[in-house]
Design a protein around this motif. Sequence first.
Motif, PDB file in Angstrom:
ATOM      1  N   ARG A  74     -10.491  -0.720 -99.803  1.00  0.00           N
ATOM      2  CA  ARG A  74      -8.583  -0.604 -99.793  1.00  0.00           C
ATOM      3  C   ARG A  74      -8.410  -0.328 -98.571  1.00  0.00           C
ATOM      4  NH1 ARG A  74      -9.487   0.235-106.013  1.00  0.00           N
ATOM      5  NH2 ARG A  74     -10.892  -1.139-106.444  1.00  0.00           N
ATOM      6  N   ASN A  75      -7.163  -1.314 -98.337  1.00  0.00           N
ATOM      7  CA  ASN A  75      -6.033  -0.567 -97.621  1.00  0.00           C
ATOM      8  C   ASN A  75      -4.742  -0.696 -98.354  1.00  0.00           C
ATOM      9  OD1 ASN A  75      -4.611  -0.136 -94.577  1.00  0.00           O
ATOM     10  ND2 ASN A  75      -6.558   1.161 -94.535  1.00  0.00           N
ATOM     11  N   SER A  76      -3.692  -0.559 -97.638  1.00  0.00           N
ATOM     12  CA  SER A  76      -2.617  -0.555 -97.827  1.00  0.00           C
ATOM     13  C   SER A  76      -2.112  -1.946 -97.026  1.00  0.00           C
ATOM     14  CB  SER A  76      -1.575   0.084 -97.588  1.00  0.00           C
ATOM     15  OG  SER A  76      -1.934   1.195 -96.094  1.00  0.00           O
ATOM     16  N   ALA A  98      -5.347  -6.858 -93.736  1.00  0.00           N
ATOM     17  CA  ALA A  98      -5.926  -7.186 -92.543  1.00  0.00           C
ATOM     18  C   ALA A  98      -6.994  -6.492 -92.388  1.00  0.00           C
ATOM     19  CB  ALA A  98      -4.704  -7.159 -91.311  1.00  0.00           C
ATOM     20  N   ILE A  99      -6.518  -5.557 -92.332  1.00  0.00           N
ATOM     21  CA  ILE A  99      -7.504  -4.056 -92.219  1.00  0.00           C
ATOM     22  C   ILE A  99      -8.850  -4.267 -93.519  1.00  0.00           C
ATOM     23  CG2 ILE A  99      -8.405  -1.302 -92.166  1.00  0.00           C
ATOM     24  CD1 ILE A  99      -5.787  -1.320 -91.041  1.00  0.00           C
ATOM     25  N   ALA A 100      -8.106  -4.518 -94.948  1.00  0.00           N
ATOM     26  CA  ALA A 100      -8.849  -4.428 -95.938  1.00  0.00           C
ATOM     27  C   ALA A 100      -9.803  -5.118 -96.169  1.00  0.00           C
ATOM     28  CB  ALA A 100      -7.853  -4.309 -97.021  1.00  0.00           C
ATOM     29  N   THR A 101      -9.203  -6.818 -95.402  1.00  0.00           N
ATOM     30  CA  THR A 101      -9.874  -8.244 -95.307  1.00  0.00           C
ATOM     31  C   THR A 101     -11.704  -7.791 -94.351  1.00  0.00           C
ATOM     32  OG1 THR A 101      -8.333  -8.684 -95.934  1.00  0.00           O
ATOM     33  CG2 THR A 101     -10.503 -10.597 -94.856  1.00  0.00           C
ATOM     34  N   ASP A 102     -11.330  -7.310 -93.389  1.00  0.00           N
ATOM     35  CA  ASP A 102     -11.597  -6.420 -92.633  1.00  0.00           C
ATOM     36  C   ASP A 102     -12.970  -5.617 -93.223  1.00  0.00           C
ATOM     37  OD1 ASP A 102     -10.697  -7.927 -90.175  1.00  0.00           O
ATOM     38  OD2 ASP A 102      -9.751  -6.351 -88.929  1.00  0.00           O
ATOM     39  N   ASN A 103     -12.053  -4.892 -93.660  1.00  0.00           N
ATOM     40  CA  ASN A 103     -13.456  -3.695 -94.582  1.00  0.00           C
ATOM     41  C   ASN A 103     -14.287  -4.344 -95.362  1.00  0.00           C
ATOM     42  OD1 ASN A 103     -12.402  -1.354 -93.103  1.00  0.00           O
ATOM     43  ND2 ASN A 103     -11.362  -0.784 -94.832  1.00  0.00           N
ATOM     44  N   ARG A 104     -13.901  -5.350 -96.516  1.00  0.00           N
ATOM     45  CA  ARG A 104     -14.799  -6.426 -96.911  1.00  0.00           C
ATOM     46  C   ARG A 104     -15.524  -6.648 -96.693  1.00  0.00           C
ATOM     47  NH1 ARG A 104      -9.690  -6.658 -99.232  1.00  0.00           N
ATOM     48  NH2 ARG A 104      -9.653  -9.024 -99.151  1.00  0.00           N
ATOM     49  N   ASP A 105     -15.356  -7.565 -95.530  1.00  0.00           N
ATOM     50  CA  ASP A 105     -16.467  -8.756 -94.697  1.00  0.00           C
ATOM     51  C   ASP A 105     -17.474  -7.448 -93.875  1.00  0.00           C
ATOM     52  OD1 ASP A 105     -14.734 -10.753 -95.489  1.00  0.00           O
ATOM     53  OD2 ASP A 105     -13.539 -10.891 -93.161  1.00  0.00           O
ATOM     54  N   LEU A 106     -16.946  -6.235 -93.894  1.00  0.00           N
ATOM     55  CA  LEU A 106     -18.073  -5.703 -92.709  1.00  0.00           C
ATOM     56  C   LEU A 106     -19.290  -5.300 -94.975  1.00  0.00           C
ATOM     57  CD1 LEU A 106     -16.344  -3.401 -90.429  1.00  0.00           C
ATOM     58  CD2 LEU A 106     -18.106  -4.432 -90.389  1.00  0.00           C
ATOM     59  N   LEU A 107     -18.558  -4.784 -95.408  1.00  0.00           N
ATOM     60  CA  LEU A 107     -19.932  -4.990 -96.472  1.00  0.00           C
ATOM     61  C   LEU A 107     -20.003  -5.936 -97.042  1.00  0.00           C
ATOM     62  CD1 LEU A 107     -21.031  -2.849 -98.584  1.00  0.00           C
ATOM     63  CD2 LEU A 107     -18.639  -3.318-100.135  1.00  0.00           C
ATOM     64  N   ALA A 108     -19.823  -7.430 -96.980  1.00  0.00           N
ATOM     65  CA  ALA A 108     -20.429  -8.514 -97.360  1.00  0.00           C
ATOM     66  C   ALA A 108     -21.409  -8.377 -96.332  1.00  0.00           C
ATOM     67  CB  ALA A 108     -19.148 -10.089 -97.808  1.00  0.00           C
ATOM     68  N   ALA A 109     -21.179  -8.215 -94.356  1.00  0.00           N
ATOM     69  CA  ALA A 109     -22.591  -8.420 -94.158  1.00  0.00           C
ATOM     70  C   ALA A 109     -23.520  -8.488 -94.506  1.00  0.00           C
ATOM     71  CB  ALA A 109     -21.583  -8.572 -92.589  1.00  0.00           C
ATOM     72  N   GLN A 110     -23.707  -6.985 -94.855  1.00  0.00           N
ATOM     73  CA  GLN A 110     -24.855  -5.983 -94.944  1.00  0.00           C
ATOM     74  C   GLN A 110     -25.361  -6.539 -96.570  1.00  0.00           C
ATOM     75  OE1 GLN A 110     -25.262  -3.536 -93.589  1.00  0.00           O
ATOM     76  NE2 GLN A 110     -23.510  -3.958 -91.975  1.00  0.00           N
ATOM     77  N   PHE A 111     -25.513  -7.648 -96.785  1.00  0.00           N
ATOM     78  CA  PHE A 111     -25.768  -8.871 -98.242  1.00  0.00           C
ATOM     79  C   PHE A 111     -25.396  -9.781 -97.967  1.00  0.00           C
ATOM     80  CE2 PHE A 111     -23.975  -4.628 -99.824  1.00  0.00           C
ATOM     81  CZ  PHE A 111     -24.963  -4.340-100.952  1.00  0.00           C
TER      82      PHE A 111
END
Length: 307
Positions: free
Chosen positions: A246-248, A251-264
């Motif tokens: 999560r991020n305020s 755009a940053i929050a979306t990038d963070n989620r995409d990085l985590l999604a790539a791990q799976f």
Amino acid sequence: MTRGKTALFACALGAMLVTGCTSLRSAQQPVVSTQDILASLKPYSWPDAIAAYHSADARDRGGLTQRQYRDLVITLYMNAIDAQYADFQTSADSESRTSAIGFDLALLGLTGVASVAEADEVGPLAAAIAAFTGARSSFDKNLFFNQSLPAMFAAMEEERAKRRLVLVQAMQRDVESYPLPLAIGDIAALQRAGSFALAISKITRQAVTAKNDAELRLDKATSGCDVVEDVQASTRELRAILVATRNSDPAIATDNRDLLAAQFNLPDGLSEIELRDQIGAKLNSDYCKTADRTAKVANVKSQLGIP
């Protein structure tokens, strides 16, 4: 047939007759009879009650407001349904308590008579014994059915409680949102709740659900998955990682989620809820063992630079 054998045969016959009336009452005599309750409902037959409810003259409702009259009619119908259900339950329970001792005495008596009967008496006595044996078999089948009565009545009571709650809560509403004509459906539903057909259907659905759940658990067990408690620690760590994305800045929050999604091997652009659900599905299908899930958590933390 000799006098002694005749007496013994009479005893057997008497035992059969006693069987049909040997039963115990399963409830006390009601103080307020069902007949009295139904009699109190007579002035409020549904067509007459609807007419009085809509009447502009409150005298047609005995001076009651529409809401007071609505609640009175609903309560009277609920009381009548409850009384009829109580009679039905008492009758069914009483039937289930019928004693089988008469059949046993009859068979014992007839068998005793047959053992000392003359040659020309054996045939009729054998037929009588066969008839009693068949009757006892039928009784045993009924007894088996009666043993299921507690479960069926429990299912009916559960459904009746739900339907009563609907009506009680409805009476807290004003007549604009819950007029009397609308209540007829809920009253009918309460009446239908007290039936064997509904109880059997409900018990069957519960049994099917339990069967499917058991089969699912068996499938998981035979596939080598550990029990839920074994993987809770690693699951909590992954949940914390998801929260950390999560991020305020959206755009940053979306990038963070995409990085985590790539791990799976999941697609980009997932919302937090979608990512949570899809990671959960991956964990349950590919990482159900404690060791596998722990290793995956360590790998994810390493790839994302999380200490």
